[in-house]
Motif scaffolding. Structure first.
Motif, PDB file in Angstrom:
ATOM      1  N   GLU A 441       6.501 -16.086 -36.190  1.00 14.74           N
ATOM      2  CA  GLU A 441       5.240 -15.530 -35.713  1.00 14.74           C
ATOM      3  C   GLU A 441       5.390 -14.978 -34.306  1.00 14.74           C
ATOM      4  OE1 GLU A 441       1.787 -18.098 -37.838  1.00 14.74           O
ATOM      5  OE2 GLU A 441       1.756 -17.911 -35.669  1.00 14.74           O
ATOM      6  N   GLN A 442       6.043 -15.809 -33.513  1.00 11.25           N
ATOM      7  CA  GLN A 442       6.255 -15.387 -32.128  1.00 11.25           C
ATOM      8  C   GLN A 442       6.988 -14.052 -32.079  1.00 11.25           C
ATOM      9  OE1 GLN A 442       8.315 -18.466 -30.203  1.00 11.25           O
ATOM     10  NE2 GLN A 442       6.534 -19.773 -29.992  1.00 11.25           N
ATOM     11  N   LYS A 443       7.995 -14.074 -32.899  1.00 13.24           N
ATOM     12  CA  LYS A 443       8.843 -12.877 -32.906  1.00 13.24           C
ATOM     13  C   LYS A 443       7.998 -11.652 -33.288  1.00 13.24           C
ATOM     14  CE  LYS A 443      13.275 -11.447 -34.722  1.00 13.24           C
ATOM     15  NZ  LYS A 443      14.242 -11.727 -35.789  1.00 13.24           N
ATOM     16  N   LYS A 444       7.185 -11.885 -34.295  1.00 13.25           N
ATOM     17  CA  LYS A 444       6.335 -10.803 -34.764  1.00 13.25           C
ATOM     18  C   LYS A 444       5.414 -10.335 -33.637  1.00 13.25           C
ATOM     19  CE  LYS A 444       5.380 -11.586 -39.259  1.00 13.25           C
ATOM     20  NZ  LYS A 444       4.504 -12.279 -40.224  1.00 13.25           N
ATOM     21  N   ASN A 445       4.847 -11.335 -32.981  1.00 15.23           N
ATOM     22  CA  ASN A 445       3.950 -11.005 -31.878  1.00 15.23           C
ATOM     23  C   ASN A 445       4.662 -10.178 -30.822  1.00 15.23           C
ATOM     24  OD1 ASN A 445       1.664 -12.178 -32.852  1.00 15.23           O
ATOM     25  ND2 ASN A 445       2.118 -14.178 -31.961  1.00 15.23           N
ATOM     26  N   PHE A 446       5.850 -10.668 -30.542  1.00 18.65           N
ATOM     27  CA  PHE A 446       6.620  -9.939 -29.534  1.00 18.65           C
ATOM     28  C   PHE A 446       6.872  -8.507 -29.947  1.00 18.65           C
ATOM     29  CE2 PHE A 446       7.634 -11.944 -25.788  1.00 18.65           C
ATOM     30  CZ  PHE A 446       7.705 -13.307 -25.992  1.00 18.65           C
ATOM     31  N   GLU A 447       7.240  -8.374 -31.202  1.00 16.60           N
ATOM     32  CA  GLU A 447       7.520  -7.034 -31.714  1.00 16.60           C
ATOM     33  C   GLU A 447       6.295  -6.153 -31.563  1.00 16.60           C
ATOM     34  OE1 GLU A 447      11.458  -6.898 -32.710  1.00 16.60           O
ATOM     35  OE2 GLU A 447      10.011  -5.344 -33.138  1.00 16.60           O
ATOM     36  N   LYS A 448       5.166  -6.788 -31.948  1.00 18.29           N
ATOM     37  CA  LYS A 448       3.912  -6.032 -31.902  1.00 18.29           C
ATOM     38  C   LYS A 448       3.635  -5.570 -30.478  1.00 18.29           C
ATOM     39  CE  LYS A 448       0.914  -7.861 -34.964  1.00 18.29           C
ATOM     40  NZ  LYS A 448      -0.123  -8.856 -35.258  1.00 18.29           N
ATOM     41  N   GLU A 449       3.795  -6.523 -29.606  1.00 24.30           N
ATOM     42  CA  GLU A 449       3.520  -6.221 -28.209  1.00 24.30           C
ATOM     43  C   GLU A 449       4.412  -5.079 -27.718  1.00 24.30           C
ATOM     44  OE1 GLU A 449       2.739  -9.204 -24.610  1.00 24.30           O
ATOM     45  OE2 GLU A 449       3.176 -10.117 -26.535  1.00 24.30           O
ATOM     46  N   ASN A 580       2.477 -16.303 -21.678  1.00 24.92           N
ATOM     47  CA  ASN A 580       2.822 -17.652 -21.271  1.00 24.92           C
ATOM     48  C   ASN A 580       2.035 -18.679 -22.071  1.00 24.92           C
ATOM     49  OD1 ASN A 580       4.668 -16.867 -19.482  1.00 24.92           O
ATOM     50  ND2 ASN A 580       3.314 -16.912 -17.696  1.00 24.92           N
ATOM     51  N   GLN A 581       0.808 -18.355 -22.242  1.00 28.96           N
ATOM     52  CA  GLN A 581      -0.021 -19.257 -23.032  1.00 28.96           C
ATOM     53  C   GLN A 581       0.528 -19.396 -24.435  1.00 28.96           C
ATOM     54  OE1 GLN A 581      -3.931 -17.744 -22.759  1.00 28.96           O
ATOM     55  NE2 GLN A 581      -4.377 -18.763 -20.837  1.00 28.96           N
ATOM     56  N   LYS A 582       0.853 -18.281 -24.961  1.00 26.34           N
ATOM     57  CA  LYS A 582       1.423 -18.316 -26.303  1.00 26.34           C
ATOM     58  C   LYS A 582       2.638 -19.217 -26.336  1.00 26.34           C
ATOM     59  CE  LYS A 582      -0.094 -13.826 -27.766  1.00 26.34           C
ATOM     60  NZ  LYS A 582       0.295 -12.433 -27.698  1.00 26.34           N
ATOM     61  N   TRP A 583       3.422 -19.013 -25.308  1.00 26.81           N
ATOM     62  CA  TRP A 583       4.648 -19.812 -25.241  1.00 26.81           C
ATOM     63  C   TRP A 583       4.311 -21.300 -25.242  1.00 26.81           C
ATOM     64  CZ3 TRP A 583       9.426 -19.618 -26.219  1.00 26.81           C
ATOM     65  CH2 TRP A 583      10.068 -18.372 -26.267  1.00 26.81           C
ATOM     66  N   SER A 584       3.347 -21.614 -24.454  1.00 28.51           N
ATOM     67  CA  SER A 584       3.006 -23.031 -24.357  1.00 28.51           C
ATOM     68  C   SER A 584       2.538 -23.546 -25.712  1.00 28.51           C
ATOM     69  CB  SER A 584       1.930 -23.246 -23.296  1.00 28.51           C
ATOM     70  OG  SER A 584       0.743 -22.621 -23.708  1.00 28.51           O
ATOM     71  N   VAL A 585       1.755 -22.710 -26.376  1.00 28.07           N
ATOM     72  CA  VAL A 585       1.286 -23.112 -27.699  1.00 28.07           C
ATOM     73  C   VAL A 585       2.465 -23.337 -28.630  1.00 28.07           C
ATOM     74  CG1 VAL A 585       0.113 -22.274 -29.744  1.00 28.07           C
ATOM     75  CG2 VAL A 585      -0.981 -22.075 -27.515  1.00 28.07           C
ATOM     76  N   ALA A 586       3.403 -22.418 -28.508  1.00 31.90           N
ATOM     77  CA  ALA A 586       4.554 -22.507 -29.394  1.00 31.90           C
ATOM     78  C   ALA A 586       5.375 -23.756 -29.104  1.00 31.90           C
ATOM     79  CB  ALA A 586       5.420 -21.278 -29.219  1.00 31.90           C
ATOM     80  N   SER A 587       5.445 -24.092 -27.866  1.00 34.54           N
ATOM     81  CA  SER A 587       6.341 -25.181 -27.501  1.00 34.54           C
ATOM     82  C   SER A 587       5.692 -26.559 -27.681  1.00 34.54           C
ATOM     83  CB  SER A 587       6.780 -25.016 -26.045  1.00 34.54           C
ATOM     84  OG  SER A 587       5.660 -24.990 -25.204  1.00 34.54           O
TER      85      SER A 587
END
Lengths: 614, 450
Positions: A441-449, A580-587
């Motif tokens: 998901e993260q990756k996808k988000n990153f791609e999207k961004e 960053n928030q996303k990251w925190s959520v992910a972690s």
């Protein structure tokens, strides 16, 4: 006066001459003599006058001259030189006082006369020069008159010639027209004649043909024959059919069948084309509705705008249409509806686009708003940063994968431990799966961004280009203005700089910005300058000096850029915070596992540090 | 491109069979039939006199040889070499002979266009059609071979008869509103007949198969009119070339003009590619330079090689000044041809004889112009692809395709390309055969690019 000259010449004058002169003088009227005297006084050589007077009176004729003078003076209205006699016989005595008075008066008169004469002379001179001038003028004017007259004559002549020519040309044209008419008539008559002849000839020819036909064909020409070894079968294998009425009808039928087929084929094609066009129309309509509906809110807020209601009507219509799916009916009512609605929407769209155009033009007039336009460099930096992040993420994922594999491998190696850890592993596996999905998901988000950013960058590039063009044109104008009104311009620049200074201080209004932006530097030179400045300005003040040494215009631009950079970075920071928030959520779920979570946190820290850098 | 050896040929008589398997060529009074692939002689027939016209039947089974001088037609069968047929028109004479589309009937036109005799090879029956008009193109069959349209002249009026080919029955007979009908042509779909007036008047009429007048078109008056007419293979367009140097394209729905293609002598649009043939100057060898230069080097144009160069616009093409006092002035659009996919139209303006214009029909604009060193004799499209071959009467064949164009030197001594024929139907998908022929008693050469 000439006489006087001869008279006054001392060398030439003799006594007798003088006397004769004098005698002639005596005969003259006293007034003339007076005038002569006046004239005489104008002669600068007073010696001559003196000598003349001395010559007038000698020792011998004192008495006479006195009496003469007395006479003369009395005639001129002076008091008598002699004393009043008591008796008639007594000799009259010369009155010295009277003589002196007379002389004085005479002298005064003389002076007056001299003055008057001088005046008259100067007047005379003036008048003479005036006269000369006037004469010159007169001559010139006369000359002019002459030349203009000559010119007029020439023009008249030319006019006459042209008229003559014109007349000739008219005549020629008329002749040509006549000729054309004649030729056309001739052509027409020839054509008719030719046609007539042709017809006659053709009739003759037909007659001959007929005759020939009879002669050749009816003679039972033995030669006209066909020698065939054996008759071959028909190509279709059928036997030839007899000619009957039936065959004729069949032929007709077939013909109509062919025609019908053709028409059907064409109709099908047209139907297909129609359907496609309808589809396109519908699509267009849908898109228009979707495009226009978000704007419905705004006009309604404004309340005075009528477009909103129209749109709502149309939407209702569209809803009906789509509900009933009337597209396939293709009857006239639907067509009308469709075309009408499309037309309406088109009108709305047009007005909207026009409005937008107006706005855009306004914006163009005001210049570009810097807040909307993020600088390209920032963008690039941002994209680079994001790419880097993605890279890091990928690396991390890879290392994780490796770790997992290693773990799995070790598990495979040691069966017993694997057995022991089986339950544990299952749990772990599930967790890992979750992680995996999260990672994806993260990756996808990153791609999207990243995609959105690249798109934004592209858009930005386009905008930038448009702006550059605008700026170039503006600059050109500015440059022209500068070149034409140098002094004024320098004043303007001063004013502008003052203005910009004030705006630097406040910096809150949006409208002041575009004006700052407008006087951007030279089209080619300024971006380089800008980039240099953005790089080095925070550290070194020398660059600002350099900037000042450049033209004032470029200075403004640099200032504006400097002002904007901190503000522009703000939205990006917000974006980063989000990440960053996303990251925190992910972690968060990883917090149980020590190594990974630590890594992620370090990554986050590094990220934060990086954020702090610019 | 490969070339075969050179074959003898008389009066340009050489034809591929419609199925592409055979090649018939005439040498004096002999008819030689070769296999199109191997070029081996399959059959050799001997006619009574010098052959003046050769035509394959549509099923490639028979060959017709017309001996106009004798008023004779001889038919040969490919399957049965011993089979023969001789048709004698006797004292009526013979000026034209052709096959009907079914390949079993022969239409002979007698001298002075007295009548057309239809001879059947199946039965003894003979049909006569009276009053055929002697004009540029008076006979036309539909593509499917069902109908024949024939221009007629009776009582100083033009008529068109539509006959059913299967039994030669008259289907329709109608008069055309023309001064002097010059030609008729069926649309490829066989439903529309175009008829045009002689060059004295610009007039083209379109008739339906059932004789209804669909439309008439007249671009202008009082000037020389139509010179050439061409249907697009899709029957969608009708190109009309006229003496004013323009091609007008009519559509098949309203029969109105879609566009007008002018043929200006100068091309300014930079989008148009102009190919100019340029002679390759042979490399100079200092030692060999002879003085005076030998005749052979200075003489024939054919010996020099040439290539195409892309000319930079604006380009002005060589134009001929037409002689106004002569009949048949060299102006106007003399030849037109649609590509088989109807995407391109090639035209030649007679006032610019060295150039071929190629128009893009999809975009309705000029695509390319080719200028050769000598006047263009003929051009023909490849039946299967968008490739145009051009002959100028020199020793070269010029090929154009959307990708570019080349000039191909045909080997052989003193060879002149006058005609170029391509035939591909049934000859397999891998190649098309092309032949270039030399006039007179000269050999023919065939080429076959693979």
């Amino acid at each position: 006066m000439g006489d006087w000259m001869t008279v006054t010449d001392p060398g030439l004058s003799s006594e007798s001459k003088y006397i004769s002169q004098y005698t002639s003088e005596t005969k003259m009227s006293p007034s003339s003599l007076y005038s002569q005297q006046v004239l005489c006084s104008s002669i600068p050589l007073s010696k001559n006058v003196h000598s003349f007077f001395s010559a007038f009176c000698t020792e011998e004729n004192i008495e006479q001259s006195i009496s003469y003078l007395d006479q003369e003076l009395t005639t001129f209205g002076f008091p008598s030189l002699y004393e009043e006699s008591k008796g008639k016989e007594t000799k009259r005595e010369l009155n010295i006082v009277a003589v002196l008075n007379c002389m004085n008066e005479l002298l005064v008169l003389q002076r007056k006369n001299l003055l008057a004469q001088e005046n008259v002379e100067t007047q005379n001179l003036k008048l003479g020069s005036d006269m000369d001038h006037l004469q010159n003028c007169y001559a010139k004017l006369k000359e002019q008159l002459e030349t203009s007259r000559r010119e007029m004559i020439g023009l008249q002549e030319r006019d006459r010639q042209l008229q003559c020519k014109n007349r000739n040309l008219h005549q020629l044209l008329k002749n040509e027209k006549d000729e054309v008419q004649k030729l056309q008539n001739i052509i027409a008559s020839r054509a008719t004649q030719y046609n007539h002849d042709m017809k006659r000839k053709e009739r003759e020819y037909n007659k001959l043909k007929e005759r020939l036909h009879q002669l050749v064909m009816n003679k039972k020409d033995k030669k006209i024959a066909m020698e065939v070894l054996n008759y071959v079968g028909r190509a279709d294998g059928k036997r030839g059919s007899w000619r009957t009425g039936k065959t004729e009808a069949r032929n007709e039928d077939e013909m109509y069948k062919i025609l019908l087929n053709d028409y059907e084929y064409r109709q099908k094609q047209i139907l297909m084309e129609n359907a496609e066009l309808k589809k396109v129309l519908q699509q267009m309509k849908k898109e228009m509705i979707s495009l226009l509906s978000p704007q419905k809110q705004k006009p309604r807020e404004r309340a005075d705008d009528s477009t909103g209601t129209v749109i709502s009507d149309i939407e209702e219509d569209a809803g009906e249409l789509s509900r009933e799916s009337m597209w396939d009916l293709s009857c006239e009512t639907v067509r009308e509806q469709l075309t009408n609605s499309i037309r309406k929407q088109w009108r709305i769209l047009k007005s909207h686009v026009e409005k937008l155009d107006n706005q855009v033009s306004k914006v163009h007039v005001e210049g570009f708003n810097d807040e909307d336009v993020i600088s390209r460099q920032d963008h690039e930096q941002e994209t680079e940063k994001l790419e880097l992040e993605i890279q890091q993420c990928k690396e991390m994922i890879k290392t994780q994968q490796q770790l997992l594999q290693q773990q799995l491998a070790t598990a495979c190696d040691d069966d017993t431990t694997s057995l022991l850890r089986d339950c544990y592993l299952l749990e772990e596996k599930e967790r890992l799966k979750e992680e995996w999905s999260l990672f994806k998901e993260q990756k996808k988000n990153f791609e999207k961004e990243r995609r959105s950013f690249t798109e934004a960058a592209i858009r930005l590039g386009l905008e930038r280009k448009a702006f550059e063009e605008e700026r170039a044109s503006w600059l050109k104008q500015q440059f022209l203005n500068m070149t034409t009104f140098d002094h004024q311009n320098s004043e303007n620049v001063k004013l502008l700089s003052a203005f910009s200074g004030s705006s630097d201080r406040d910096n809150p209004t949006v409208h002041s910005r575009p004006r700052q932006k407008k006087p951007h530097g030279a089209p080619s030179g300024s971006p380089v300058c800008m980039s240099k400045l953005t790089k080095s300005l925070p550290a070194s003040p020398s660059t600002s000096d350099f900037c000042q040494t450049r033209s004032c215009v470029s200075e403004h631009s640099s200032i504006s850029v400097l002002n904007t950079t901190p503000e522009e970075s703000k939205p990006n920071q917000v974006g980063r915070e989000c990440t960053n928030q996303k990251w925190s959520v992910a972690s968060r779920p990883d917090s149980q596992e020590g190594g990974y979570s630590g890594r992620s946190s370090t990554y986050a820290n590094s990220h934060v540090e990086k954020d702090d850098l610019p | 491109m490969n070339f075969s050896e050179v074959f003898k040929l008389s009066s340009l008589l050489c034809k591929f069979s419609p199925d592409g398997k055979y090649l018939a060529s005439c040498v004096q009074y002999r008819l030689v039939v070769r296999d199109a692939n191997t070029l081996q002689i399959c059959q050799l027939y001997t006619c009574l006199d010098q052959i003046q016209h050769v035509e394959w039947s549509a099923d490639s089974l028979f060959i017709l040889c017309a001996l106009y001088k004798r008023g004779l037609v001889q038919v040969w069968s490919l399957e049965q070499p011993e089979w023969h047929c001789k048709i004698d028109e006797g004292s009526a004479g013979l000026v034209a002979s052709c096959w009907s589309p079914d390949g079993r009937h022969i239409l002979n036109t007698t001298e002075f266009h007295l009548r057309i005799t239809v001879w059947s090879l199946c039965t003894k029956s003979v049909s006569y059609i009276k009053y055929p008009k002697a004009c540029q193109q008076g006979i036309t069959f539909t593509r499917d071979g069902r109908y024949l349209a024939l221009a007629e002249r009776r009582d100083c009026k033009d008529y068109v008869s539509i006959l059913v080919c299967s039994d030669w029955q008259l289907l329709r007979h109608f008069d055309t509103d023309t001064q002097d009908l010059a030609g008729i042509e069926w649309a490829p779909n066989g439903c529309v007949l175009a008829a045009w007036d002689s060059c004295l008047e610009y007039k083209i009429l379109l008739y339906s198969l059932d004789g209804r007048l669909l439309s008439t078109f007249c671009a202008y008056e009082w000037s020389l009119g139509i010179k050439s007419v061409a249907w697009s293979p899709s029957s969608q367009f009708l190109a009309v070339g006229s003496y004013d140097g323009k091609v007008r394209i009519l559509n098949h729905v309203t029969w109105k003009m879609i566009t007008e293609f002018g043929h200006p002598a100068t091309i300014n649009n930079p989008k148009i590619v102009v190919y100019k043939e340029a002679e390759k100057s042979p490399p100079l060898v200092l030692g060999r330079l002879a003085f005076p230069p030998p005749r052979a080097a200075a003489g024939p144009l054919s010996s020099t090689e040439s290539k195409y160069e892309v000319a930079s616009v604006p380009v002005s093409l060589q134009t001929l000044k037409p002689a106004p006092d002569r009949a048949n002035p060299r102006i106007g659009i003399g030849a037109m041809a649609f590509s088989p996919d109807s995407c391109f139209l090639a035209t030649r303006s007679d006032s610019v004889p060295t150039a071929v214009w190629i128009w893009d029909i999809q975009k309705l604009r000029l695509l390319a112009a080719l200028e050769q060193l000598s006047a263009v004799r003929c051009f023909q499209w490849d039946p299967r692809q968008a490739r145009l071959a051009i002959c100028t009467g020199g020793s070269k064949v010029y090929l154009w395709s959307p990708a570019g164009c080349v000039s191909v030197q045909v080997p052989g001594e003193d060879f002149k390309c006058l005609y170029y024929k391509t035939e591909s139907k049934g000859s397999g998908p891998r190649r098309s055969c092309e032949a270039a022929f030399r006039c007179g008693q000269a050999p023919a050469s065939e080429s076959r690019p693979c």
